[in-house]
Enzyme design. Sequence first.
Site, PDB file in Angstrom:
ATOM      1  N   LYS A   1      10.972  -0.913  -9.396  1.00 35.37           N
ATOM      2  CA  LYS A   1      10.664  -2.299  -9.739  1.00 35.37           C
ATOM      3  C   LYS A   1      11.888  -2.981 -10.380  1.00 35.37           C
ATOM      4  O   LYS A   1      12.871  -2.317 -10.710  1.00 35.37           O
ATOM      5  CB  LYS A   1       9.467  -2.310 -10.696  1.00 35.37           C
ATOM      6  CG  LYS A   1       8.133  -1.897 -10.046  1.00 35.37           C
ATOM      7  CD  LYS A   1       7.048  -1.798 -11.118  1.00 35.37           C
ATOM      8  CE  LYS A   1       5.671  -1.538 -10.555  1.00 35.37           C
ATOM      9  NZ  LYS A   1       4.672  -1.347 -11.647  1.00 35.37           N
TER      10      LYS A   1
ATOM     11  N   TYR B   1      -0.284  -6.695  -4.349  1.00 39.85           N
ATOM     12  CA  TYR B   1      -1.110  -6.535  -5.551  1.00 39.85           C
ATOM     13  C   TYR B   1      -2.447  -7.266  -5.438  1.00 39.85           C
ATOM     14  O   TYR B   1      -3.064  -7.588  -6.458  1.00 39.85           O
ATOM     15  CB  TYR B   1      -0.337  -6.995  -6.788  1.00 39.85           C
ATOM     16  CG  TYR B   1       0.633  -5.938  -7.304  1.00 39.85           C
ATOM     17  CD1 TYR B   1       0.207  -4.632  -7.565  1.00 39.85           C
ATOM     18  CD2 TYR B   1       1.971  -6.246  -7.561  1.00 39.85           C
ATOM     19  CE1 TYR B   1       1.081  -3.663  -8.039  1.00 39.85           C
ATOM     20  CE2 TYR B   1       2.849  -5.274  -8.043  1.00 39.85           C
ATOM     21  CZ  TYR B   1       2.398  -3.986  -8.283  1.00 39.85           C
ATOM     22  OH  TYR B   1       3.262  -3.036  -8.763  1.00 39.85           O
TER      23      TYR B   1
ATOM     24  N   ASN C   1       6.917  -0.761 -16.315  1.00 38.34           N
ATOM     25  CA  ASN C   1       6.784   0.686 -16.096  1.00 38.34           C
ATOM     26  C   ASN C   1       7.590   1.219 -14.911  1.00 38.34           C
ATOM     27  O   ASN C   1       7.320   2.307 -14.409  1.00 38.34           O
ATOM     28  CB  ASN C   1       5.302   1.085 -16.038  1.00 38.34           C
ATOM     29  CG  ASN C   1       4.579   0.488 -14.853  1.00 38.34           C
ATOM     30  OD1 ASN C   1       5.182  -0.234 -14.048  1.00 38.34           O
ATOM     31  ND2 ASN C   1       3.305   0.784 -14.724  1.00 38.34           N
TER      32      ASN C   1
ATOM     33  N   HIS D   1       6.559   1.776  -8.711  1.00 40.08           N
ATOM     34  CA  HIS D   1       5.249   1.768  -8.064  1.00 40.08           C
ATOM     35  C   HIS D   1       5.202   2.962  -7.123  1.00 40.08           C
ATOM     36  O   HIS D   1       6.215   3.293  -6.506  1.00 40.08           O
ATOM     37  CB  HIS D   1       5.045   0.490  -7.245  1.00 40.08           C
ATOM     38  CG  HIS D   1       3.866   0.590  -6.309  1.00 40.08           C
ATOM     39  ND1 HIS D   1       2.580   0.330  -6.726  1.00 40.08           N
ATOM     40  CD2 HIS D   1       3.788   0.990  -5.019  1.00 40.08           C
ATOM     41  CE1 HIS D   1       1.759   0.545  -5.704  1.00 40.08           C
ATOM     42  NE2 HIS D   1       2.459   0.950  -4.661  1.00 40.08           N
TER      43      HIS D   1
ATOM     44  N   GLU E   1       0.584   0.413   2.615  1.00 36.64           N
ATOM     45  CA  GLU E   1       1.741  -0.172   1.935  1.00 36.64           C
ATOM     46  C   GLU E   1       3.017   0.037   2.747  1.00 36.64           C
ATOM     47  O   GLU E   1       3.868  -0.859   2.809  1.00 36.64           O
ATOM     48  CB  GLU E   1       1.862   0.422   0.521  1.00 36.64           C
ATOM     49  CG  GLU E   1       0.720  -0.055  -0.373  1.00 36.64           C
ATOM     50  CD  GLU E   1       0.623   0.658  -1.717  1.00 36.64           C
ATOM     51  OE1 GLU E   1      -0.267   0.277  -2.505  1.00 36.64           O
ATOM     52  OE2 GLU E   1       1.399   1.590  -1.987  1.00 36.64           O
TER      53      GLU E   1
END
Length: 149
Positions: free
Chosen positions: A9, A49, A112, A115, A126
């Site tokens: 990310k 998302y 965080n 993903h 995905e």
Amino acid sequence: MEKTFVLVKPDGVQRGLIGEIISRLERRGLKLVAAKFMQVSQELAETHYAIHKGKPFYEGLIRYITSAPVMAMVWEGPNAVAAVRQTMGATRPTEAAPGSVRHDFGLEVGRNLTHASDSVENGQKETALWFSPEELVTWGRAVDEWVFE
Ligand code: DAT
Ligand code: MG
């Protein structure tokens, strides 16, 4: 062989952790089959998302994932989905196992770092969302027989 979709990310990219994260997956024995460094569009972020739409953190999550480039990848291996989730650690860095990426580099759930698909089905979905079929590389790795039983 099972495939899973992985993102470094924007915070991971900005902090110079692309190599560290790729290195951990390589070291584990997983095989890279696709990768691209890219800016995420609003539309792609919302599709990726979609399951979180309406949740209190959704708007912030979309802003975060579109705020800077990401490294999108597909990794392959036996139980790749579970293996990569384990390497990344629990969603909240303060609950992630020591030695995991989110534990070792993170503090907050909204930063965080990575993903990773949470099921084989989502791994396929995905992968198809982020990559065209031609972008997936089928290749033999010399050490495969020493990593895969
Ligand atoms: P994961 O990324 O471990 O699959 P998830 O799918 O439940 O976790 O949530 C997607 C992302 O949304 C997560 O990586 C960080 C963010 N997020 C989840 N729960 C959150 C919360 N309670 N507050 C802020 N951000 C959250
Ligand atoms: Mg998830």
